[in-house]
Motif scaffolding. Structure first.
Motif, short mmCIF file in Angstrom:
data_model
loop_
_atom_site.label_atom_id
_atom_site.label_comp_id
_atom_site.label_asym_id
_atom_site.label_seq_id
_atom_site.Cartn_x
_atom_site.Cartn_y
_atom_site.Cartn_z
N GLU A 39 0.83 -1.20 0.00
CA GLU A 39 0.00 0.00 0.00
C GLU A 39 0.87 1.26 0.00
OE1 GLU A 39 -2.52 -0.21 3.37
OE2 GLU A 39 -3.50 -2.08 2.75
N PRO A 40 0.34 2.36 -0.52
CA PRO A 40 1.13 3.60 -0.56
C PRO A 40 1.72 4.01 0.77
CG PRO A 40 -0.84 3.84 -1.91
CD PRO A 40 -0.96 2.51 -1.21
N LEU A 41 0.98 3.80 1.88
CA LEU A 41 1.50 4.18 3.19
C LEU A 41 2.63 3.27 3.66
CD1 LEU A 41 -1.76 5.11 5.14
CD2 LEU A 41 -0.05 6.66 4.17
N CYS A 42 2.84 2.16 2.94
CA CYS A 42 3.94 1.25 3.26
C CYS A 42 5.18 1.54 2.43
CB CYS A 42 3.50 -0.20 3.04
SG CYS A 42 2.21 -0.75 4.18
N ARG A 43 5.17 2.66 1.71
CA ARG A 43 6.34 3.11 0.95
C ARG A 43 6.94 4.33 1.62
NH1 ARG A 43 2.61 3.16 -4.22
NH2 ARG A 43 2.12 0.93 -4.33
N GLY A 44 8.22 4.55 1.35
CA GLY A 44 8.97 5.59 2.05
C GLY A 44 8.41 6.98 1.88
N PRO A 45 8.71 7.86 2.85
CA PRO A 45 8.17 9.21 2.85
C PRO A 45 8.74 10.08 1.74
CG PRO A 45 9.81 8.95 4.58
CD PRO A 45 9.58 7.59 4.01
N GLN A 46 7.95 11.07 1.37
CA GLN A 46 8.38 12.07 0.40
C GLN A 46 9.11 13.20 1.13
OE1 GLN A 46 8.12 11.79 -2.78
NE2 GLN A 46 6.25 10.66 -3.36
N PRO A 47 10.04 13.88 0.45
CA PRO A 47 10.56 13.55 -0.88
C PRO A 47 11.49 12.35 -0.82
CG PRO A 47 11.75 15.41 0.02
CD PRO A 47 10.68 15.10 1.01
N ARG A 48 11.34 11.45 -1.78
CA ARG A 48 12.17 10.25 -1.79
C ARG A 48 13.53 10.55 -2.42
NH1 ARG A 48 7.12 7.76 -3.89
NH2 ARG A 48 6.07 6.88 -2.08
N PRO A 49 14.58 9.91 -1.91
CA PRO A 49 15.90 10.06 -2.55
C PRO A 49 15.87 9.56 -3.99
CG PRO A 49 16.09 9.06 -0.36
CD PRO A 49 14.64 9.08 -0.70
N ASP A 50 16.72 10.13 -4.83
CA ASP A 50 16.75 9.77 -6.25
C ASP A 50 17.08 8.30 -6.48
OD1 ASP A 50 16.16 12.39 -6.84
OD2 ASP A 50 18.25 12.96 -7.20
N TRP A 51 17.75 7.67 -5.51
CA TRP A 51 18.20 6.29 -5.74
C TRP A 51 17.09 5.26 -5.53
CZ3 TRP A 51 17.32 3.60 -1.35
CH2 TRP A 51 17.40 4.26 -0.13
N VAL A 52 15.94 5.66 -5.00
CA VAL A 52 14.86 4.70 -4.78
C VAL A 52 14.31 4.23 -6.13
CG1 VAL A 52 12.56 4.35 -3.81
CG2 VAL A 52 14.25 5.72 -2.57
N VAL A 53 14.31 2.91 -6.36
CA VAL A 53 13.85 2.33 -7.62
C VAL A 53 12.36 2.00 -7.50
CG1 VAL A 53 14.13 0.41 -9.25
CG2 VAL A 53 16.14 1.38 -8.10
N THR A 54 11.56 2.62 -8.36
CA THR A 54 10.11 2.43 -8.31
C THR A 54 9.57 1.72 -9.54
OG1 THR A 54 9.70 4.60 -9.33
CG2 THR A 54 9.85 4.53 -6.92
N SER A 55 10.43 1.34 -10.48
CA SER A 55 9.98 0.71 -11.72
C SER A 55 9.34 -0.65 -11.45
CB SER A 55 11.16 0.53 -12.68
OG SER A 55 10.77 -0.23 -13.81
N GLN A 56 8.23 -0.90 -12.11
CA GLN A 56 7.54 -2.19 -11.98
C GLN A 56 8.34 -3.31 -12.64
OE1 GLN A 56 3.50 -2.02 -13.31
NE2 GLN A 56 2.92 -3.97 -12.40
N ALA A 57 9.27 -2.94 -13.51
CA ALA A 57 10.09 -3.94 -14.21
C ALA A 57 11.30 -4.37 -13.39
CB ALA A 57 10.56 -3.38 -15.55
N ALA A 58 11.50 -3.79 -12.22
CA ALA A 58 12.69 -4.10 -11.43
C ALA A 58 12.60 -5.49 -10.81
CB ALA A 58 12.88 -3.06 -10.33
N VAL A 59 13.77 -6.07 -10.58
CA VAL A 59 13.89 -7.39 -9.97
C VAL A 59 14.73 -7.26 -8.72
CG1 VAL A 59 14.86 -9.71 -10.26
CG2 VAL A 59 13.67 -8.61 -12.17
N ASP A 60 14.30 -7.93 -7.65
CA ASP A 60 15.06 -7.97 -6.41
C ASP A 60 15.93 -9.22 -6.40
OD1 ASP A 60 13.71 -5.72 -5.66
OD2 ASP A 60 12.41 -6.71 -4.20
N THR A 61 17.23 -9.05 -6.16
CA THR A 61 18.17 -10.16 -6.14
C THR A 61 18.88 -10.22 -4.79
OG1 THR A 61 18.58 -9.92 -8.53
CG2 THR A 61 20.18 -11.20 -7.25
N GLU A 62 18.81 -11.37 -4.14
CA GLU A 62 19.49 -11.57 -2.86
C GLU A 62 21.01 -11.61 -3.09
OE1 GLU A 62 18.37 -12.31 0.36
OE2 GLU A 62 16.22 -12.25 0.00
N LEU A 63 21.73 -10.79 -2.34
CA LEU A 63 23.19 -10.75 -2.47
C LEU A 63 23.91 -11.42 -1.31
CD1 LEU A 63 23.68 -7.09 -3.78
CD2 LEU A 63 23.42 -9.21 -5.10
N GLY A 64 23.18 -11.75 -0.27
CA GLY A 64 23.81 -12.41 0.87
C GLY A 64 23.40 -11.77 2.18
N ILE A 65 23.75 -12.45 3.25
CA ILE A 65 23.36 -11.97 4.57
C ILE A 65 24.35 -10.93 5.07
CG2 ILE A 65 24.60 -13.73 5.90
CD1 ILE A 65 21.90 -13.86 7.61
#
Length: 286
Positions: A39-65
């Motif tokens: 939900e929108p309230l579960c996303r970070g506050p505005q103004p968001r930093p430029d580095w936040v990726v919001t694209s629906q085409a993005a993939v999350d990849t686990e890099l390790g613990i």
């Protein structure tokens, strides 16, 4: 079945024409970005930093613990649009995942959560009974508590990681790095020179003044949950933030925080006193 002729295709309104790219099935350790799943309230506050990726085409990849703990584990996760090198379409974040059934602070949660409210009466009863469901609710409530604390602290300009999003017991936040781009060490792992040590203490005191001035106490502050990101400090691990006025033990938690951090700074050669810091901070309490 009919097919469009070249002339019919050329007559299409350009606004209805778009390029698309198909992707192969995701590999193990990958998932589609969950940014639009929450939900929108579960996303970070505005103004968001430029580095936040919001694209629906993005993939999350686990890099390790990154870190294991008794209450939650922290992982490095890359969120990126496959094949894209455009700015703002690739970032590494920390995914903090609270455990559902073996939360470290569950048995002593009452001292921290005094004054907090649980939305559903069924959940509140389960928490009081310490049932299996109560433990699941507890893990979720602690994730939400840290999420709320991070958002509030970020809005106040405090040195905390930017909270990207929350999804159940998973909290995605900014990855804090040092000057070399590696994970910033905990303050306890550093041996700063006298000038930097004094700067660190000034930064921390200023942060505590802002916290207390807004009615908050970290509640578990020490050199182990403060990161040294080059010449600046960043405070982490905020699920147990205490209401200074609403919690009967609020002043006790504040004194303990002051004692913990001043003990570490004295061990590094800076003459500071926990009782003096505590008295100074109380002057800012509303």
């Amino acid at each position: 079945m009919t097919h469009d002729t070249p002339s019919e295709i050329s007559d299409l309104d350009p606004s209805f024409v778009f390029d698309f790219e198909t992707y192969d099935d995701l590999a193990d350790g990958q998932r589609w970005s969950t940014w639009l799943d929450v939900e929108p309230l579960c996303r970070g506050p505005q103004p968001r930093p430029d580095w936040v990726v919001t694209s629906q085409a993005a993939v999350d990849t686990e890099l390790g613990i990154l870190k294991t703990g008794k209450e939650a584990d922290a992982f490095l996760v890359e969120r990126a649009v496959p094949g894209s090198s455009a700015p703002g379409e690739s970032v590494i974040m920390v995914a903090k995942r609270y455990r559902s059934n073996e939360h470290r602070t569950f048995h002593r949660a009452a001292s921290y959560t005094e004054g907090r409210s649980v939305k559903r009466s069924r959940d509140e009863r389960a928490l009081k009974r310490k049932s299996t469901w109560g433990k699941i609710v507890a893990s979720s409530e602690w994730a939400i508590s840290e999420w709320d604390a991070l958002k509030r602290c970020w809005a106040l300009g405090l040195p905390v990681p930017y909270p990207v999003q929350i999804d159940g017991v998973e909290l995605l936040m900014e990855w804090i790095t040092d000057d070399e781009g590696e994970s910033a060490p905990r303050l306890a792992q550093t041996r700063p020179d006298p000038a930097l040590l004094a700067s660190y203490f000034d930064q921390l005191r200023d942060a505590l003044v802002t916290l207390v001035g807004n009615g908050m106490v970290h509640g578990d502050l020490s050199a182990y949950n403060i990161l040294a990101a080059g010449d600046r400090l960043v405070i982490i691990d905020l699920p147990q933030v205490v209401d200074l006025a609403g919690n009967l033990a609020g002043h006790e938690f504040l004194l303990r925080d002051c004692t913990n951090v001043c003990t570490w700074f004295r061990s590094r050669g800076l003459e500071v006193d926990g009782d003096e810091l505590f008295a100074e901070l109380l002057a800012y309490a509303f």
